[in-house]
Design an enzyme around this catalytic site. Sequence first.
Site: not given
Length: 394
Positions: A81, A201, A223, A321
């Site tokens: 990460y 998510s 998906r 972020w």
Amino acid sequence: MFSTRSLTRSLRPLVSVRLFSTTHPCLGRAVVYTENGDPTSVLQILSYPPIPATPPPNSLNIKYLLSPINPADINVIEGVYPSKPTRTDSLGNSSGLGSEGHPVFIGGNEGLAEVTAVGQGADGMYKVGDWVVVTKQQSGTWMSERNIPAPDVARVPGGRAALTEAAGATLTVNPPTAYNMLHDFVKLEAGDWVIQNGANSAVGQAVIQIAAAEGYKTINLVRNRDNIDRLKDQLTKLGATHVLTYDDLTDKSTRDKIKQWTGGKPIRLGLNCVGGKETTLMARYLGQDAHLVSYGAMSKQPLSLPTSLFIFKNLTANGFWQSQWYKTRPSQERDKLMQKLVGYINAGKLQTPDHEILHITGNLSDEEATSAVREAFKKLSEGRYGKKILLKVD
């Protein structure tokens, strides 16, 4: 799909760990590691002496209540990460580990804690009993108690009277990411459209709920799978306006369908956590002067965008972020964000993720507790939990 109930009981057959020795009831405990690698091999439980009762100036003593185990936390342990934690040698363990010359990493980036003592200079901002969330990235939250600088946390408005522990513990990363992406790049008004991938998510579900609360309409991409109708129903119940699969984006009729849904109104904001060809296809549905905001790359594929989108549609591509947002914003702005999110939760507009609690408690030795923790992470890697895992270290 969502519940505010803690499911500790269901985990007890899997992990029932007594951490505190009966002869040392005041010791703290932490989940630590000395080198990067597979969590099932490198994680261990470390006991450390109790923290001083009186905090240093401008700091707080806190007791952790719950700390999420996020996928990024596992990536950090593995060493893959981008954000790296710093080793600490301040635990002062008598065995040497965690003390000078024997530093360790403490796991965890997100966590809810209760203030147990307030140092001079911080007493005007916090009081004993306040709930706080850690906002400094990679601080190490998988532990029972610690001393922490006051600027590294944000108060949770209302505390125990306003939220469950699970709601507070999941307040730091995913809902703020969703809220800020919806507000920091495009000035949206009620009725405006947002398109996002990775809609199932944790961030994607927060986007759906916050957008619905503010009157924005969402097109949500996921998906394809065997239970796709069930997933579509779950997201619709959260407030999704429409749900499509990535396969639908290759269907020529989809463009006409979306144009009909939007009434020809341009989609001005796209949110991306997938990357790869799925995002390339999604970007083609953005309108003039739109922003594409990327906050993840789950496909591990590069983001490729047609030059024509920049030339003819004036597309702007941004990255986001949440850790950087906390780093660059004043405490007043962080507190305001917490108030906004708690308001959504109290109004029933933002639900707590469905979760299970991994409760580490008791009187086993560090070695026995370490074995149990590694076994829990093995089950997690095998997908045998199926819900968000919240860690409690007593």
